[in-house]
Design a protein around this motif. Sequence first.
Motif, PDB file in Angstrom:
ATOM      1  N   LYS A   1     -17.345  35.598  -4.498  1.00 29.21           N
ATOM      2  CA  LYS A   1     -18.033  35.527  -5.661  1.00 29.21           C
ATOM      3  C   LYS A   1     -19.392  36.012  -5.290  1.00 29.21           C
ATOM      4  N   THR A   2     -20.163  35.645  -4.380  1.00 34.18           N
ATOM      5  CA  THR A   2     -21.483  36.217  -4.158  1.00 34.18           C
ATOM      6  C   THR A   2     -21.565  37.475  -3.943  1.00 34.18           C
ATOM      7  N   THR A   3     -20.592  37.961  -3.182  1.00 32.87           N
ATOM      8  CA  THR A   3     -20.658  39.493  -2.871  1.00 32.87           C
ATOM      9  C   THR A   3     -20.378  40.069  -4.357  1.00 32.87           C
ATOM     10  N   THR A   4     -19.436  39.891  -5.060  1.00 36.18           N
ATOM     11  CA  THR A   4     -19.236  40.451  -6.307  1.00 36.18           C
ATOM     12  C   THR A   4     -20.400  40.211  -7.367  1.00 36.18           C
ATOM     13  N   GLN A   5     -21.211  39.362  -7.182  1.00 32.49           N
ATOM     14  CA  GLN A   5     -22.481  39.179  -8.037  1.00 32.49           C
ATOM     15  C   GLN A   5     -23.471  40.009  -7.542  1.00 32.49           C
ATOM     16  N   TYR A   6     -23.806  40.033  -6.226  1.00 27.24           N
ATOM     17  CA  TYR A   6     -24.724  40.895  -5.612  1.00 27.24           C
ATOM     18  C   TYR A   6     -24.328  42.325  -5.800  1.00 27.24           C
ATOM     19  N   SER A   7     -23.156  42.604  -6.012  1.00 26.94           N
ATOM     20  CA  SER A   7     -22.838  44.146  -6.191  1.00 26.94           C
ATOM     21  C   SER A   7     -23.123  44.668  -7.356  1.00 26.94           C
ATOM     22  N   ILE A   8     -22.890  43.543  -8.518  1.00 26.54           N
ATOM     23  CA  ILE A   8     -23.384  43.758  -9.721  1.00 26.54           C
ATOM     24  C   ILE A   8     -24.806  44.174  -9.878  1.00 26.54           C
ATOM     25  N   LEU A   9     -25.587  43.265  -9.513  1.00 22.03           N
ATOM     26  CA  LEU A   9     -27.022  43.337  -9.233  1.00 22.03           C
ATOM     27  C   LEU A   9     -27.654  44.515  -8.709  1.00 22.03           C
TER      28      LEU A   9
END
Length: 605
Positions: free
Chosen positions: A362-370
């Motif tokens: 989840k963290t990787t996905t959210q950081y990739s969005i950012l």
Amino acid sequence: MRRGGRKLIGQMLLEKGLLTQEQLDQALEAQKQSTQLIGEILIDLGFVQRQPFFETLAEQLRVPFVDLSRANVDSNIATLLDKETALRHRALPVGRGDGTIRVAMAEPEDVMAADDLKMRLQVPVEPLLADPAELTRTIEKVFRDGGGGGAAAAQQMPRAQSAAKPQDRFGFGDIAALAETVRDSSMLAAEGEDEDAEQRIETDRLADVADEAPIIRIAKVIIQRAVQERSSDIHIEPARNGVRVRYRIDGVLHEVMRVPKYVHAPLLSRVKIMSGMNIAERRVPQDGRIHIRHAGKDYDLRVSVIPTTNGEKSVMRILDKSSIQVGLESLGILPSMMSRVEKLIVQPNGMILSTGPTGSGKTTTQYSILNRINSVETNIITIEDPVEYELEGISQVHVNRKAGLTFAVALKYFLRQDPDVILVGEIRDLETSEIAVQAALTGHLVLSTLHTNDAPSTVTRMVDMGVEPFLIASSVIASLSQRLARRICQDCKEEYQPRRDLLLGFGFDPDAPENRDQKFYRGVGCENCRFTGYRGRVGIYELMEMNEEIAELIVKRASAGQIKEAALAAGMVTLARDGFEKARLGLTNPDDLVRVVFTAGGTQG
């Protein structure tokens, strides 16, 4: 940057007349927009030739420079290392010194690599600086011309023999000798002689042992090998008669070595010293961090130590700072879903929630969005517990409960900071969720995470927290549930036929005429994947977008099952279907999908 009193490389190049101040200023300005080192930028811009630069760098590092384009490399010495190790460390033995092996290295200051090379070569290593590009060419040439080394020998080893001893497969066969020296230097009781020995060790003596060479090398090797094996976590677990070390690789734990009980106390003390913990305190849990640089990359280790009945257990989460720069397109999201995600993340307001268990990416996905939406025109603020990765151009805040800085408190003040996008590490309580909802309703894009089994359950989880259904329906624009499945190793990939009942569980009938040509693959196991058949992971996703029908069901407090039916009717692809599509593409296989998408109480069907 000045290190240990050394001059900056740019200053040294200026003094030698190899560079002008204007060129240096231009390179420094370019570096602000790049992740490259200043030397790479100077060479790429044509301001400095390769050899003069590396000769100057060798002076700065206080090591000899070796020009591999002219050096006569003895293949008998070069192949003392196998090709895989040489490429991994970017190092090649090039000659013998006075009781040493002279090793050409791209990073002579990589102490973890030097330790590993010393243990493999069984003699002290004398590092030399080489041009990395020339070093790689030389390694390829040496092994192309017939040098087999350890890797070639290993490939000839029968699979059963290679897989028999995890310690050997993971390169820990030499730890026993180090462990024996720890025993001698620490004068601890031998394994099984006194179970309470470590409790009676004087703290200052334990600190001395933890600072001695053998235990330092054991700790470094454990961490280094974990990084090399792409592990996400290191577990150091005491038992009654020994200590077990396990790595979590691609989501699965593997036992990699066991050491005697007398190594436990100094090893844990070494971990505590490295992570800034109190080595005298063994009765309560402690947390810390270790920063390392290996093979040109930066890693942070988030360390947790807890007391158990057999002594303290340590778990180190390895955070690869470069892993969050992969970009959305590299996460495994299929093109049909990616187009929908791209539209959602540029919305001016609303809440996008990522859901899934711990370790599902989840963290990787959210950081990739950012990373995708980060720009000078966008003000992005995050509140995290803890801040795992630092992102340039984004304001990141660390939760500090002792000081009263919680998710909810930070969110209240965030709204006064004129944010466009807010990331909340996790929604854990009603107060945080209500403020996040209000932020989403008042012109902000809010990203956050929840622990639920699937996308439709996100809504019912928020209702259970106490959030009013009409607020959820008005603020949440999408829920993205995810898992991580293991990728099939491409080096030992072979076609196979999964069990019929397994395929039927995914709604796929192998006997149907339209399905008879479908091929599935698995890895049979090889040296590159440590005989697991898998190497790396791929994301499995389920995206539920809010629409009018789903919003009405939420307001009526419908069940997760009813919401799921409406989402499926609107075109939602379940975790199981998305995963199975990736199995059909040959990225993973149905056997591993069962492990990650069919959970008790879930609704993935």
